[in-house]
Design an enzyme around this catalytic site. Sequence first.
Site, PDB file in Angstrom:
ATOM      1  N   ASP A 371      37.127  24.909  49.679  1.00  0.00           N
ATOM      2  CA  ASP A 371      36.720  25.579  48.562  1.00  0.00           C
ATOM      3  C   ASP A 371      35.138  25.703  48.228  1.00  0.00           C
ATOM      4  O   ASP A 371      34.594  25.361  47.259  1.00  0.00           O
ATOM      5  CB  ASP A 371      37.259  24.914  47.327  1.00  0.00           C
ATOM      6  CG  ASP A 371      37.317  25.619  46.052  1.00  0.00           C
ATOM      7  OD1 ASP A 371      37.004  26.636  45.862  1.00  0.00           O
ATOM      8  OD2 ASP A 371      37.379  24.963  44.796  1.00  0.00           O
ATOM      9  N   PHE A 372      34.564  26.401  49.219  1.00  0.00           N
ATOM     10  CA  PHE A 372      32.965  26.503  49.185  1.00  0.00           C
ATOM     11  C   PHE A 372      32.788  27.755  48.195  1.00  0.00           C
ATOM     12  O   PHE A 372      33.311  28.700  48.397  1.00  0.00           O
ATOM     13  CB  PHE A 372      32.555  26.985  50.651  1.00  0.00           C
ATOM     14  CG  PHE A 372      32.348  25.672  51.538  1.00  0.00           C
ATOM     15  CD1 PHE A 372      33.038  24.618  51.129  1.00  0.00           C
ATOM     16  CD2 PHE A 372      31.796  25.879  52.682  1.00  0.00           C
ATOM     17  CE1 PHE A 372      33.240  23.287  52.011  1.00  0.00           C
ATOM     18  CE2 PHE A 372      31.461  24.842  53.499  1.00  0.00           C
ATOM     19  CZ  PHE A 372      32.323  23.575  53.329  1.00  0.00           C
ATOM     20  N   GLU A 373      31.976  27.577  47.206  1.00  0.00           N
ATOM     21  CA  GLU A 373      31.483  28.449  46.174  1.00  0.00           C
ATOM     22  C   GLU A 373      30.124  28.519  46.042  1.00  0.00           C
ATOM     23  O   GLU A 373      29.202  27.671  46.932  1.00  0.00           O
ATOM     24  CB  GLU A 373      32.306  28.088  44.873  1.00  0.00           C
ATOM     25  CG  GLU A 373      33.609  27.804  44.950  1.00  0.00           C
ATOM     26  CD  GLU A 373      34.474  27.509  43.418  1.00  0.00           C
ATOM     27  OE1 GLU A 373      33.607  27.354  42.432  1.00  0.00           O
ATOM     28  OE2 GLU A 373      35.522  27.020  43.588  1.00  0.00           O
ATOM     29  N   GLY A 374      29.710  29.076  45.031  1.00  0.00           N
ATOM     30  CA  GLY A 374      28.251  29.385  44.906  1.00  0.00           C
ATOM     31  C   GLY A 374      27.249  29.880  46.011  1.00  0.00           C
ATOM     32  O   GLY A 374      27.506  30.931  46.612  1.00  0.00           O
ATOM     33  N   GLN A 462      40.707  32.974  44.728  1.00  0.00           N
ATOM     34  CA  GLN A 462      40.778  32.798  43.187  1.00  0.00           C
ATOM     35  C   GLN A 462      40.450  34.279  42.438  1.00  0.00           C
ATOM     36  O   GLN A 462      39.693  34.684  42.402  1.00  0.00           O
ATOM     37  CB  GLN A 462      39.304  32.000  42.789  1.00  0.00           C
ATOM     38  CG  GLN A 462      39.343  30.685  43.546  1.00  0.00           C
ATOM     39  CD  GLN A 462      37.959  29.882  43.254  1.00  0.00           C
ATOM     40  OE1 GLN A 462      37.603  29.995  42.097  1.00  0.00           O
ATOM     41  NE2 GLN A 462      37.584  29.086  44.139  1.00  0.00           N
TER      42      GLN A 462
END
Length: 586
Positions: A371-374, A462
């Site tokens: 869940d790598f974000e940003g 998402q």
Amino acid sequence: MLAACGLLVSAPAADAADVELARNGGFEAGLSEWNCSAGSGAVISAPVHSGSKALQATPAGSDNAKCSQTVTVQPNSAYTLSGWVRGSYVYLGASGTGTTDVSTWTQSAPDWQKLTTSFRTGASTTSVTLYTHGWYGTAAYQADDLSLVGPGGDPVQAPAAPTGLKAGSPTSTTVPLSWSAVPGATRYTVYKGGTQVTTVSGTSATVSGLTPATAYTFQVTAGNSAGDSPKSASVTATTTSGGGEPGGDLPAHALVGYLHASFANGSGYTRMADVPDSWDVINLAFGEPTSVTSGDIRFKLCPATECPNVESEAEFKAAIDAKQAAGKKVLISIGGQNGQVQLGTTAARDAFVSSVSNIIDTYGLDGLDIDFEGHSLSLQNGDTDFRSPTSPVIVNLIQAIKTLKAKYGAKFVLTMAPETFFVQLGYQFYGSGPWGGQDPRAGAYLPVIHALRDDLTLLHVQDYNSGPIMGLDNQYHSMGGADFHIAMTDMLLTGFPVAGNADRVFPALRPDQVAIGLPASTNAGNGHTSPAEVNKALDCLTKKTNCGSYQTHGTWPALRGLMTWSINWDRFNGWEFSRNFDAYRW
């Protein structure tokens, strides 16, 4: 009859050469022969003027829902165009006549109304385009029994055989194919070993459901209203080896949820033992790095000061064991909104493998959720091909996950939860672009997904906290309703050219690898979708009903299911999300 002067006078007879030129004007064959702008057209069974079907087209935004077809005509000839319509501000016309293009319209037709106009072709005109459209900002209109009568043009010829057929990079179960466009073709049919497997309107397709480590031969034909071409030259591709579906003992339709195991986040702490049986995959949120670039991932239960009802480590582990005994999967999710992870060095890569393995072993988990974000993933300048990435944070992540997969074997469950910015936005933009200047994160998950597609159990993008995203209809779609989920999921199940490059097509994923990600309630994130709209999206994608204006490129009854952020927020909202999933009839 006899006129008063005694001469015989008869009514003028229709020109013997006059024929019906509109193809499928009653829409009994669906949208065959018609092209509707921005996916605005659909075939309905009621209301109809005659027969069993009619056209319904819906204007949206700057699109007026124009549906058209081009027909062959004779020069210097008279034609009559007619059709039956319902709705407000409905137009019927012809363009490319070579003289004066014509149109007619009705301001209001609460019931079926006939529109008629006529024109004469120019001295060198051999084709004209018939069309009907609505008006901006108005409701859907209906059309039926569209007709063009006049001298017939040259007979439509079946197209030539396609050329340039080539296979892209196979997976263990899929082979992407592409070929050159053929003039006059309105469809292409793909054959596997001489057996028809799919028909598409574009110049690419992904054949799925194949056996690992097996050679297949493919051909393609081009077709139109006159028939199909001979088959193209064949191309052979061999699927990669693989152990079937990774982590493939999930139920046919699964519910995935994130459990706030290390924090409360305003929704209240939910103990592992209290998670209902509705949830088939439970992602522990979150494992986070000791620093952005260390690769050293740590996980610990929510502190009692924040979560007074938190269970002990022993109780937590026992509850995980009980869930697994009941057939559930429990994964560690890495990253999240606050857990930025950048594996920019091989040292960080190795630390990631070691620390994630330690978490999996400590709690006896089934696998890993990324869940790598940003700013965790971005593409360096010059890294323009998702099939062969060069950016260290991408390459090292792929290598780390492959190492974990090799360590734990075929039962290792791998899921990913990227944002739309990192996946579907790649249809328009990829990295900083060929000349720099774009956001380098655009589409940055695509090389990771592609490199690991044979190891991937589930991708649940998402579909929330997202800006408008362009779909395969080249229209922007906004979160919060069925349309957004339909368009975004259709992209994953159809495949798409990355940054518009037809030579770099991201191949379709298997439907059993795809779930739709949604917020469980209005508290959980922007883009909450009501249960009724969730069901519409599932109906469209799995049954091709309740689709609205967007036209999907297939029907996928094997779509795996839904993911939500989060189990805790669903509990906070009276379990509305999971109850609706349980009640849905696939």
